[in-house]
Design an enzyme around this catalytic site. Structure first.
Site, mmCIF file in Angstrom:
data_model
loop_
_atom_site.group_PDB
_atom_site.id
_atom_site.type_symbol
_atom_site.label_atom_id
_atom_site.label_comp_id
_atom_site.label_asym_id
_atom_site.label_seq_id
_atom_site.Cartn_x
_atom_site.Cartn_y
_atom_site.Cartn_z
ATOM 1 C CG ASP A 160 -1.925 -1.083 1.227
ATOM 2 O OD1 ASP A 160 -1.811 -1.984 0.384
ATOM 3 O OD2 ASP A 160 -2.827 -1.055 2.075
ATOM 4 C CD GLU A 191 -8.629 -4.560 1.544
ATOM 5 O OE1 GLU A 191 -8.142 -4.900 2.625
ATOM 6 O OE2 GLU A 191 -8.156 -4.933 0.452
#
Ligand code: FRU
Length: 424
Positions: free
Chosen positions: A53, A294
């Site tokens: 990420d 998410e």
């Protein structure tokens, strides 16, 4: 039993629904919503660490910001273990796939800097060992607060539990690079409440993470998006007419889809500094459709709210499916109603020939979409793969009304600043 939407009462807003009918419109491999193939000969950012990420430094309005001409990104990061006996297989080879798959348990927040918006140099860990209260430092958002270089890093402190936290520090630049100083005191902000947002006690597979604070361009107040699941004991949710939507005859069977309960949560700050938060009902729910929405985030464009969130094939409910990638919804006001972009929600998915090539897409206000490389097949059958743990090529999309189009591809990890702040 209360329906999913009744849980949230009548005020201040009803969550918008991503329905099963919407999801039936998701089609992999539409070139306008599919990420170009990532070649298996990609470069890696580092042989010492995996990254996934990626969180560009930005301001509260969403603009990706450089400081004194330095671009800065934060990444979830874990050491690679090519020599650790734990990851050596019976033939004496490094089992990189197992090492990669184990990374979530040891995720730490690192930062990188660059003069060019690519070719990132490793800065190091943001917080020293022992500062963060839990084993895992999961995704969030670094916010540049002012010209003094103060940064609020919002992130998720996971295991035990999952708490949205923040830690304040400062970015310092020289001619040669960037460092992060401070980041010594982590402040817990909030956890799932069990009334609107599912808790670990209600479901051991709950999701509550990925804070994305922002200033609403209309009311000027400080809010935060996050990932959640709709409250209630696992298996107790209902997939009714509203969640199913307008499906063709023969598509009413929802199977076990009551186990899929993702939502995009929102909280509002009670103070200017973002130290005191109140959770509000979710902006969007995907009960009966998908279990994970998410890293939710916004692009504010043309007076509209473009809400993006990443999701997986494996988290879809029975009877619906779609590629790993980023999905989007649009509304005329913050609290909706939101409608799925492109009819389905799909904005940028992996091609079916390389279903795990990238993940964790972040759509920036300039239409550039960054993501990381997960794994790319190296043979025709797809049985041999190369693990990434590095930045993917950036993709350009055009956002037009309720539609999006893939229009460009850029270099690996290209995250150019939208504005530069000269530090005082
Ligand atoms: C997305 C994600 C985030 C989470 C992190 C854990 O790739 O699942 O939701 O914060 O990765 O590694």
């Amino acid at each position: 039993m209360k329906s999913n939407t009744e849980k949230f009462g009548k005020t201040p807003h009803q969550p918008s629904l991503w329905t099963r009918a919407d999801a039936l419109k998701v089609h992999a491999d539409d070139p306008t919503t599919t990420q170009p193939l990532v070649s298996a000969d990609f470069p890696v950012l580092s042989n010492e660490v995996f990254i996934w990420d990626t969180m560009p430094l930005r301001d509260l309005d969403g603009n990706v910001t450089s400081v004194d001409g330095w671009s800065v990104i934060f990444t979830l990061t874990a050491d690679r273990h090519p020599n650790d006996p734990q990851y050596i297989d019976e033939n004496g080879n490094y089992d990189i796939t197992r090492d990669w798959n184990d990374r979530h348990g040891r995720a730490k927040m690192y930062y990188w800097f660059s003069r060019t918006g690519k070719d990132w140099e490793l800065g190091g860990r943001v917080m020293a060992e022992g500062v963060s209260p839990t084993a895992r430092e999961w995704a969030g958002t670094p916010i540049l607060l002012n010209e003094q270089g103060e940064v609020d890093l919002y992130y998720t402190a996971v295991t035990p539990g999952a708490t949205i936290v923040k830690v304040r520090g400062r970015v310092v630049t020289t001619e040669h690079g960037v460092s992060m100083v401070g980041f010594e005191k982590v402040k817990p902000l909030f956890e799932a409440d069990g009334k609107m947002y599912q808790t670990e006690a209600q479901n051991p597979f709950w999701g509550f993470r990925d804070p994305w604070p922002f200033r609403d361009p209309n009311d000027g107040k400080l809010y935060m998006l996050f990932e959640g699941n709709v409250a209630g004991e696992r298996g107790s949710h209902t997939v009714g007419k509203a969640e199913i939507g307008d499906v063709p005859p023969g598509y009413e069977d929802v199977g076990n889809s009551r186990f899929q309960t993702a939502c995009v949560g929102i909280a509002v700050a009670r103070d200017e500094d973002g130290d005191d938060w109140e959770m509000l009902p979710p902006l969007l729910t995907a009960v009966g459709v998908n279990d994970q929405t998410e890293r939710p985030h916004f692009v504010f464009q043309d007076g509209k709210y473009y809400l993006f969130t990443i999701s997986h094939t494996f988290t879809y409910a029975d009877g619906v499916t779609g590629p790993d990638g980023v999905y989007g919804f649009v509304a005329d006001s913050l609290f909706g109603p939101y409608v799925p972009l492109n009819g389905s929600g799909l904005v940028l998915g992996n091609p079916s020939s390389q279903p795990f090539q990238t993940y964790s897409h972040c759509v920036m206000p300039n239409g550039l979409v960054t993501s990381f490389i997960d794994s790319v097949p190296t043979d025709e059958s797809g049985t041999q793969i190369r693990i990434g743990g590095t930045e993917a090529p950036t993709v350009g999309i055009k956002i037009k009304g309720q539609q999006t189009f893939v229009v460009a591809e850029y270099d690996y990890g290209y995250i150019p600043p939208m504005l530069d702040v000269t530090l005082k």
